[in-house]
Motif scaffolding. Structure first.
Motif, PDB file in Angstrom:
ATOM      1  N   VAL A   1       0.837  -1.205   0.000  1.00 43.69           N
ATOM      2  CA  VAL A   1       0.000   0.000   0.000  1.00 43.69           C
ATOM      3  C   VAL A   1       0.870   1.253   0.000  1.00 43.69           C
ATOM      4  CG1 VAL A   1      -1.616   1.363   1.413  1.00 43.69           C
ATOM      5  CG2 VAL A   1      -2.035  -1.065   1.022  1.00 43.69           C
ATOM      6  N   VAL A   2       1.921   1.263   0.799  1.00 44.37           N
ATOM      7  CA  VAL A   2       2.818   2.424   0.869  1.00 44.37           C
ATOM      8  C   VAL A   2       3.507   2.639  -0.481  1.00 44.37           C
ATOM      9  CG1 VAL A   2       4.923   3.333   1.937  1.00 44.37           C
ATOM     10  CG2 VAL A   2       3.155   2.280   3.355  1.00 44.37           C
ATOM     11  N   ALA A   3       4.037   1.581  -1.065  1.00 48.55           N
ATOM     12  CA  ALA A   3       4.711   1.706  -2.359  1.00 48.55           C
ATOM     13  C   ALA A   3       3.729   2.123  -3.456  1.00 48.55           C
ATOM     14  CB  ALA A   3       5.392   0.389  -2.727  1.00 48.55           C
ATOM     15  N   LEU A   4       2.556   1.527  -3.463  1.00 49.35           N
ATOM     16  CA  LEU A   4       1.540   1.866  -4.456  1.00 49.35           C
ATOM     17  C   LEU A   4       1.104   3.321  -4.317  1.00 49.35           C
ATOM     18  CD1 LEU A   4      -0.210   0.800  -6.769  1.00 49.35           C
ATOM     19  CD2 LEU A   4      -1.927   0.178  -5.057  1.00 49.35           C
ATOM     20  N   GLY A   5       1.015   3.798  -3.089  1.00 52.57           N
ATOM     21  CA  GLY A   5       0.669   5.204  -2.868  1.00 52.57           C
ATOM     22  C   GLY A   5       1.690   6.143  -3.484  1.00 52.57           C
ATOM     23  N   GLY A   6       2.956   5.801  -3.373  1.00 49.75           N
ATOM     24  CA  GLY A   6       3.999   6.606  -3.998  1.00 49.75           C
ATOM     25  C   GLY A   6       3.895   6.606  -5.513  1.00 49.75           C
ATOM     26  N   ILE A   7       3.593   5.442  -6.069  1.00 43.86           N
ATOM     27  CA  ILE A   7       3.444   5.333  -7.521  1.00 43.86           C
ATOM     28  C   ILE A   7       2.238   6.139  -7.996  1.00 43.86           C
ATOM     29  CG2 ILE A   7       2.934   3.714  -9.399  1.00 43.86           C
ATOM     30  CD1 ILE A   7       4.600   1.628  -7.752  1.00 43.86           C
ATOM     31  N   ILE A   8       1.132   6.046  -7.275  1.00 44.53           N
ATOM     32  CA  ILE A   8      -0.065   6.807  -7.645  1.00 44.53           C
ATOM     33  C   ILE A   8       0.200   8.306  -7.544  1.00 44.53           C
ATOM     34  CG2 ILE A   8      -2.422   7.362  -6.918  1.00 44.53           C
ATOM     35  CD1 ILE A   8      -2.726   4.357  -6.219  1.00 44.53           C
ATOM     36  N   GLY A   9       0.920   8.728  -6.506  1.00 42.99           N
ATOM     37  CA  GLY A   9       1.270  10.142  -6.374  1.00 42.99           C
ATOM     38  C   GLY A   9       2.091  10.634  -7.551  1.00 42.99           C
ATOM     39  N   TYR A  10       2.960   9.783  -8.058  1.00 40.52           N
ATOM     40  CA  TYR A  10       3.761  10.155  -9.222  1.00 40.52           C
ATOM     41  C   TYR A  10       2.900  10.224 -10.480  1.00 40.52           C
ATOM     42  CZ  TYR A  10       7.139   9.966 -12.988  1.00 40.52           C
ATOM     43  OH  TYR A  10       7.847  10.227 -14.130  1.00 40.52           O
ATOM     44  N   VAL A  11       2.052   9.222 -10.684  1.00 45.77           N
ATOM     45  CA  VAL A  11       1.228   9.167 -11.892  1.00 45.77           C
ATOM     46  C   VAL A  11       0.233  10.326 -11.928  1.00 45.77           C
ATOM     47  CG1 VAL A  11      -0.560   7.811 -13.074  1.00 45.77           C
ATOM     48  CG2 VAL A  11       1.501   6.685 -12.225  1.00 45.77           C
ATOM     49  N   LYS A  12      -0.416  10.609 -10.800  1.00 46.01           N
ATOM     50  CA  LYS A  12      -1.449  11.645 -10.772  1.00 46.01           C
ATOM     51  C   LYS A  12      -0.885  13.057 -10.760  1.00 46.01           C
ATOM     52  CE  LYS A  12      -5.401  11.026  -8.784  1.00 46.01           C
ATOM     53  NZ  LYS A  12      -6.414  10.919  -7.734  1.00 46.01           N
ATOM     54  N   ALA A  13       0.199  13.275 -10.019  1.00 44.94           N
ATOM     55  CA  ALA A  13       0.691  14.644  -9.839  1.00 44.94           C
ATOM     56  C   ALA A  13       2.108  14.849 -10.369  1.00 44.94           C
ATOM     57  CB  ALA A  13       0.636  15.014  -8.363  1.00 44.94           C
ATOM     58  N   GLY A  14       2.728  13.801 -10.863  1.00 42.54           N
ATOM     59  CA  GLY A  14       4.092  13.923 -11.349  1.00 42.54           C
ATOM     60  C   GLY A  14       5.097  14.164 -10.227  1.00 42.54           C
ATOM     61  N   SER A  15       4.748  13.763  -9.012  1.00 45.09           N
ATOM     62  CA  SER A  15       5.588  14.022  -7.846  1.00 45.09           C
ATOM     63  C   SER A  15       6.685  12.961  -7.705  1.00 45.09           C
ATOM     64  CB  SER A  15       4.726  14.049  -6.577  1.00 45.09           C
ATOM     65  OG  SER A  15       5.537  14.139  -5.436  1.00 45.09           O
ATOM     66  N   ILE A  16       7.897  13.363  -8.008  1.00 45.60           N
ATOM     67  CA  ILE A  16       9.032  12.456  -7.856  1.00 45.60           C
ATOM     68  C   ILE A  16       9.282  12.195  -6.372  1.00 45.60           C
ATOM     69  CG2 ILE A  16      11.516  12.253  -8.242  1.00 45.60           C
ATOM     70  CD1 ILE A  16      11.054  13.172 -11.005  1.00 45.60           C
ATOM     71  N   MET A  17       9.010  13.177  -5.518  1.00 48.36           N
ATOM     72  CA  MET A  17       9.179  13.002  -4.073  1.00 48.36           C
ATOM     73  C   MET A  17       8.241  11.902  -3.566  1.00 48.36           C
ATOM     74  SD  MET A  17      10.837  13.748  -1.406  1.00 48.36           S
ATOM     75  CE  MET A  17      11.661  15.289  -1.661  1.00 48.36           C
ATOM     76  N   SER A  18       6.991  11.898  -4.016  1.00 47.09           N
ATOM     77  CA  SER A  18       6.047  10.845  -3.616  1.00 47.09           C
ATOM     78  C   SER A  18       6.528   9.480  -4.071  1.00 47.09           C
ATOM     79  CB  SER A  18       4.656  11.106  -4.199  1.00 47.09           C
ATOM     80  OG  SER A  18       4.050  12.201  -3.592  1.00 47.09           O
ATOM     81  N   LEU A  19       6.996   9.411  -5.301  1.00 43.62           N
ATOM     82  CA  LEU A  19       7.487   8.143  -5.832  1.00 43.62           C
ATOM     83  C   LEU A  19       8.680   7.644  -5.018  1.00 43.62           C
ATOM     84  CD1 LEU A  19       7.450   5.948  -8.035  1.00 43.62           C
ATOM     85  CD2 LEU A  19       8.978   7.420  -9.365  1.00 43.62           C
ATOM     86  N   THR A  20       9.628   8.530  -4.771  1.00 44.42           N
ATOM     87  CA  THR A  20      10.824   8.147  -4.023  1.00 44.42           C
ATOM     88  C   THR A  20      10.475   7.718  -2.604  1.00 44.42           C
ATOM     89  OG1 THR A  20      12.134   9.701  -5.334  1.00 44.42           O
ATOM     90  CG2 THR A  20      13.090   8.931  -3.261  1.00 44.42           C
ATOM     91  N   ALA A  21       9.694   8.536  -1.912  1.00 46.53           N
ATOM     92  CA  ALA A  21       9.327   8.216  -0.534  1.00 46.53           C
ATOM     93  C   ALA A  21       8.512   6.929  -0.469  1.00 46.53           C
ATOM     94  CB  ALA A  21       8.553   9.367   0.086  1.00 46.53           C
TER      95      ALA A  21
END
Length: 102
Positions: free
Chosen positions: A12-32
């Protein structure tokens, strides 16, 4: 015994980071998401091998509960900060209770 709950939390944590990247382009979300998800998965692997090895996943979930709880308090938005904070707090309770049962 496989720590299915721990692996699910890590996913869930990893998927949340991936979704944050896909939806908002947030590299910080993806990395975290990938770093914390990976740490949680490693912790779940450790508890699967030996239930007494819970400190990594406990530390990871504690850090996320603090960080995301702070973000939720500032933003008031349940998604995603409040959800991750709540899930992380449940994991802290789950693994923290092992400190007192012996």
């Amino acid at each position: 015994m496989t720590d299915i709950v721990g692996y699910g939390y890590a996913a869930v944590v990893a998927l949340g980071g991936i979704i944050g990247y896909v939806k908002a382009g947030s590299i910080m979300s993806l990395t975290a998401g990938l770093v914390f998800g990976g740490a949680a998965a490693f912790g779940a692997m450790q508890t699967s091998k030996n239930p007494a090895n819970y400190m990594i996943i406990l530390g990871t979930s504690f850090a996320l509960s603090c960080l995301m709880g702070y973000r939720y308090a500032n933003s008031g938005k349940f998604m995603p900060a409040g959800l991750v904070a709540a899930l992380s707090l449940m994991m802290v309770i789950r693994y923290g209770s092992r400190m007192y049962s012996a």
